[in-house]
Each structure stands twice: as structure tokens, then as C-alpha cells.
Scaffold this motif. Structure first.
Motif, PDB file in Angstrom:
ATOM      1  N   MET A  76       8.417  -1.854 -41.262  1.00  0.00           N
ATOM      2  CA  MET A  76       8.777  -3.091 -40.565  1.00  0.00           C
ATOM      3  C   MET A  76       9.720  -3.956 -41.401  1.00  0.00           C
ATOM      4  O   MET A  76      10.087  -5.066 -40.996  1.00  0.00           O
ATOM      5  CB  MET A  76       7.505  -3.887 -40.236  1.00  0.00           C
ATOM      6  CG  MET A  76       6.559  -3.178 -39.278  1.00  0.00           C
ATOM      7  SD  MET A  76       4.926  -4.001 -39.159  1.00  0.00           S
ATOM      8  CE  MET A  76       5.393  -5.596 -38.469  1.00  0.00           C
ATOM      9  N   GLY A  77      10.085  -3.473 -42.581  1.00  0.00           N
ATOM     10  CA  GLY A  77      10.971  -4.225 -43.461  1.00  0.00           C
ATOM     11  C   GLY A  77      10.246  -5.200 -44.357  1.00  0.00           C
ATOM     12  O   GLY A  77      10.872  -6.091 -44.943  1.00  0.00           O
ATOM     13  N   ILE A  78       8.929  -5.033 -44.512  1.00  0.00           N
ATOM     14  CA  ILE A  78       8.128  -5.946 -45.335  1.00  0.00           C
ATOM     15  C   ILE A  78       7.753  -5.228 -46.626  1.00  0.00           C
ATOM     16  O   ILE A  78       6.940  -4.297 -46.623  1.00  0.00           O
ATOM     17  CB  ILE A  78       6.848  -6.383 -44.590  1.00  0.00           C
ATOM     18  CG1 ILE A  78       7.213  -7.027 -43.249  1.00  0.00           C
ATOM     19  CG2 ILE A  78       6.022  -7.344 -45.445  1.00  0.00           C
ATOM     20  CD1 ILE A  78       6.016  -7.275 -42.351  1.00  0.00           C
ATOM     21  N   ALA A  79       8.335  -5.647 -47.734  1.00  0.00           N
ATOM     22  CA  ALA A  79       8.099  -4.976 -49.016  1.00  0.00           C
ATOM     23  C   ALA A  79       7.279  -5.825 -49.983  1.00  0.00           C
ATOM     24  O   ALA A  79       6.560  -5.281 -50.822  1.00  0.00           O
ATOM     25  CB  ALA A  79       9.426  -4.592 -49.664  1.00  0.00           C
ATOM     26  N   ASN A  80       7.378  -7.141 -49.887  1.00  0.00           N
ATOM     27  CA  ASN A  80       6.627  -7.987 -50.821  1.00  0.00           C
ATOM     28  C   ASN A  80       5.722  -8.956 -50.075  1.00  0.00           C
ATOM     29  O   ASN A  80       5.858  -9.168 -48.866  1.00  0.00           O
ATOM     30  CB  ASN A  80       7.574  -8.733 -51.766  1.00  0.00           C
ATOM     31  CG  ASN A  80       8.581  -9.601 -51.019  1.00  0.00           C
ATOM     32  OD1 ASN A  80       8.203 -10.427 -50.193  1.00  0.00           O
ATOM     33  ND2 ASN A  80       9.863  -9.409 -51.299  1.00  0.00           N
ATOM     34  N   ILE A  81       4.797  -9.550 -50.824  1.00  0.00           N
ATOM     35  CA  ILE A  81       3.779 -10.410 -50.223  1.00  0.00           C
ATOM     36  C   ILE A  81       4.400 -11.673 -49.637  1.00  0.00           C
ATOM     37  O   ILE A  81       3.954 -12.183 -48.603  1.00  0.00           O
ATOM     38  CB  ILE A  81       2.699 -10.760 -51.267  1.00  0.00           C
ATOM     39  CG1 ILE A  81       1.960  -9.489 -51.702  1.00  0.00           C
ATOM     40  CG2 ILE A  81       1.711 -11.785 -50.712  1.00  0.00           C
ATOM     41  CD1 ILE A  81       0.909  -9.708 -52.779  1.00  0.00           C
ATOM     42  N   GLY A  82       5.472 -12.187 -50.261  1.00  0.00           N
ATOM     43  CA  GLY A  82       6.115 -13.389 -49.747  1.00  0.00           C
ATOM     44  C   GLY A  82       6.651 -13.200 -48.335  1.00  0.00           C
ATOM     45  O   GLY A  82       6.481 -14.062 -47.468  1.00  0.00           O
TER      46      GLY A  82
END
Length: 395
Positions: A194-200
């Protein structure tokens, strides 16, 4: 009042205990776990992690990555002993402690700031554990379980890190989503797709989108990414069951071998329960065949921890469950419906006559351990006391 939750984690616990027992292992690459190719890595030293070895990795892969590693089967009696020592030190010095595993602890230190200085006190307690046990320990302190655990993982090995409430978002934001506790490989990959790599990035995602994608876990992921975790520190959870299982190096249909292993596992579980003051009222047999089909069967019994009683039930369950046409990969036993207290014996049945023998056998195991010498002494005791009827008791 802001919560203060500390997380303490014993670094490479199994490896650390092995090095306490044998100083020659210090500085060498160590892997603790099943020694066969089908075994898995239970713990590994930092020297092996440089080669990519990780806990829960198949032993065959670990050997390939680090061929020079020293592989140890592990001494779980020693691990339990040292874990109990650490538990005693922490519980004596902290009002609310949750032991989440053999080597991890959560401490609720909320309100201690006004008396001691929470961060100072947590560091002193960590130093006390290290000094009195010789084990290494990492410490994280923050406003909730999730952030304190992540802090601990970020400061390993042997580090300490405090993340205040104002620092939580800045601390979490650049970290990989894989750092979130209980965010498994499948969930991590889905988030990355989904394009989410980091917690931020995850913390800024629409909550409804995450709930549509992950269901109830979507809200949990969003909350943890934002440093929200109201899970309480639970001080005590009564033991509900105990189990043991064996994965074979080669799939088998050897009925004599299978029976012998079931008897041995039952004896070990019964001994452990007697030491803890529990009786078992339910037996479950587990069989995994070579095609990975797994089957279980259970039976309720009168609460007991007498080997010869439970072994009979175990073998009967096995006969009813076992499909003799298929090779067996894994076999195991679980004893549940545990109740506290001593078993009520009938003076007219055989159990009352054998009870002193169990006390003698347990005393030998406690003194000499479950090693060759202890087993030889147990065998002699059984031969002298009950030469015809207690064969199944010998481990």
C-alpha cells in the motif's frame, strides 16, 4: 497523570545462560535450538546475527548462514532457574509486574515519579538484575506497553532508552512498520504494497481505510502507530495448561518408538506439575502427519499427576487417534484443566501405595536433575521398590 510503563528484556537469554555455565562460549557464535535440520532456532548470539541468523529460523538455514556456529540443544531447567531469579528480584522491587515470557517483563511504575524518579529507579533495578545474575538486560520506559517494548528493541544489546509522552511520535515516526509488536510478515507486506514503509506514514493513514483492509486489527495498527495502547499490566495469570511435543528427524510409523516417547513426555509433564502443585483433569494428544495434517483428541479424567494413571489414558487416546497408514512427523501431549492442591488418594487402591515412590523419584530428580546419573538412580529405586508394576515411571 501520565502512565510510566517499563519493559525489561534479557538479551539473548538462552545464550547468556549458556555462557554463564560455560565461560568458554563467550565471544563465540552460539545457536540454541533443535539440533536436527527440522529444528528451529530458539535463541542466537549477536555474533551469528551478523550472518543473518534469527530466532524461529529453520536450523538448516541457520547452519548454512553461519557454518561455524556452535549449536546447543539447550538446558531448559537452567533457563527456568535463572528466569525465576530475575522474576523474584523484579517483583520484590516493583509494585506491579507482568511476566510476558521467560525473559520479558512489563512494569507499571505510574506514580513512582514523585517518590523515586521513575527513570532513575528503573535503571537502578536493571543494574541490580545484571549485578546479581550476570545476565545482560535492555530497558525501555515510556507511556505504554507498545512504545516501551519498541524502545527496548531499539537500544539492544544491553542498552536503556526513555521515551517521554512528548517524544513518542517523533521516536516512532522514522521506524519501519515491522518494528510494531505483533505486526507479522503478511501484514507488513500488505502495508508495504500500500506504499506504507514506516510508522509515521501509517499513523497518518485514514482509520477507516485500515479497518476496511485489516478489520479490527486495522484500528490496533493505527493506534499503535500513534503511540496509543491502553493495555494494562496484568500482574498474574494462572497456569491453564502445560504441553510438550517432539518433531522427528524422519517421519515414522514405529509404534514402539511412538509409545515410548508418549510415556516419556507424560512422565516429564507430570513431574513438572507436581513441582508446581497442580493436578490435571484433561489430556490432549496431538499428531501431525507427514502431509502436515494435524489431529487432536482429548479426554477428561479425575484430576491427578500420577504417571501410571495418565500414561494409560494417553496410550488409549493414541490408539484411537492414530491412522496406521500415515507417517508421523510430530507428536505431542497437553495437560489442561489444572487445579491447585494435592491429589486425594484412596487408601484401598494402588495409587496410595505408590505415592511414597513418587516422592522418592521426585526427590532424586530434584537433587540430580533429569540427567543420566539421576535416571540411573531412579531406575534402581523403581527396581527395589516396585519391581513388577512401575516400569512406566522410569524416564
Amino acid at each position: 497523570m501520565e502512565r510510566a510503563i517499563a519493559h525489561m528484556d534479557l538479551d539473548c537469554f538462552y545464550v547468556s545462560v549458556e555462557r554463564l555455565l560455560n565461560s568458554k562460549l563467550i565471544g563465540k557464535p552460539i545457536i540454541v535450538g533443535g539440533t536436527s535440520d527440522r529444528g528451529v532456532v530458539a535463541s542466537c548470539s549477536y555474533e551469528t546475527r551478523h550472518f543473518g541468523v534469527r530466532s524461529a529460523m529453520p536450523m538448516r538455514m541457520a547452519r548454512q548462514l553461519c557454518p561455524d556456529a556452535i549449536i546447543l540443544r539447550g538446558d531448559y531447567e537452567a533457563y527456568t532457574k535463572y528466569s525465576d531469579i530475575v522474576t523474584e528480584i523484579i517483583t520484590e522491587n516493583t509494585p506491579l509486574v507482568e511476566k510476558s515470557s521467560i525473559d520479558e517483563f512489563y512494569l507499571d511504575m505510574t506514580g513512582m515519579e514523585r517518590f523515586f524518579g521513575t527513570w532513575k529507579y528503573a535503571q537502578e533495578l536493571r543494574d541490580k538484575v545484571i549485578k546479581e545474575t550476570g545476565l545482560s538486560m535492555a530497558l525501555g520506559l515510556s507511556t505504554c506497553k507498545t512504545v516501551s517494548k519498541i524502545a527496548t528493541n531499539e537500544c539492544k544489546p544491553e542498552g536503556k532508552l526513555q521515551v517521554s509522552g512528548q517524544e513518542v511520535k517523533g521516536f516512532l515516526s522514522p521506524l519501519s512498520i515491522s518494528k510494531i509488536p505483533l505486526c507479522g510478515a503478511v501484514t507488513t507486506q500488505t502495508l508495504r504494497n500500500m506504499g506504507i514503509a514506516n510508522i509515521g506514514t501509517l499513523s497518518r493513514m485514514p482509520l477507516k481505510l485500515l479497518e476496511r483492509t485489516f478489520g479490527k486489527n486495522g484500528r490496533m495498527l493505527w493506534e499503535r502507530a500513534n503511540g496509543i495502547d491502553n493495555t494494562p499490566v496484568v500482574p498474574y495469570s494462572s497456569q491453564k495448561s502445560c504441553s510438550k511435543e517432539i518433531t522427528f528427524d524422519r517421519d515414522t510409523t514405529d509404534i514402539v518408538l511412538l509409545r515410548g516417547i508418549l510415556m516419556k513426555l507424560t512422565e516429564e509433564l507430570c513431574f513438572d506439575l507436581r513441582q508446581s502443585g497442580f493436578n490435571s483433569g484433561c489430556i490432549t494428544i496431538k499428531i501431525r502427519y507427514s502431509n502436515f495434517d494435524t489431529h487432536t483428541r482429548q479426554i477428561n479424567v479425575l484430576p491427578t499427576t500420577l504417571d501410571h494413571v495418565l500414561i494409560g489414558h494417553v496410550l488409549n487416546l493414541f490408539e484411537k487417534l492414530y491412522d496406521k497408514r500415515l507417517l508421523i512427523r510430530l507428536i505431542g501431549i497437553r495437560l489442561s484443566k489444572l487445579t491447585r492442591g494435592l491429589e486425594q488418594l484412596n487408601i484401598f487402591d494402588q495409587s496410595s501405595k505408590i505415592a511414597p515412590l513418587y516422592q522418592a523419584v521426585d526427590a532424586i530428580k530434584n537433587k540430580y536433575g533429569k540427567n543420566k546419573k539421576g535416571n540411573e538412580l531412579i531406575g534402581k529405586a523403581l527396581h527395589i521398590t516396585q519391581p513388577h508394576n512401575t516400569q512406566a515411571l522410569c524416564t
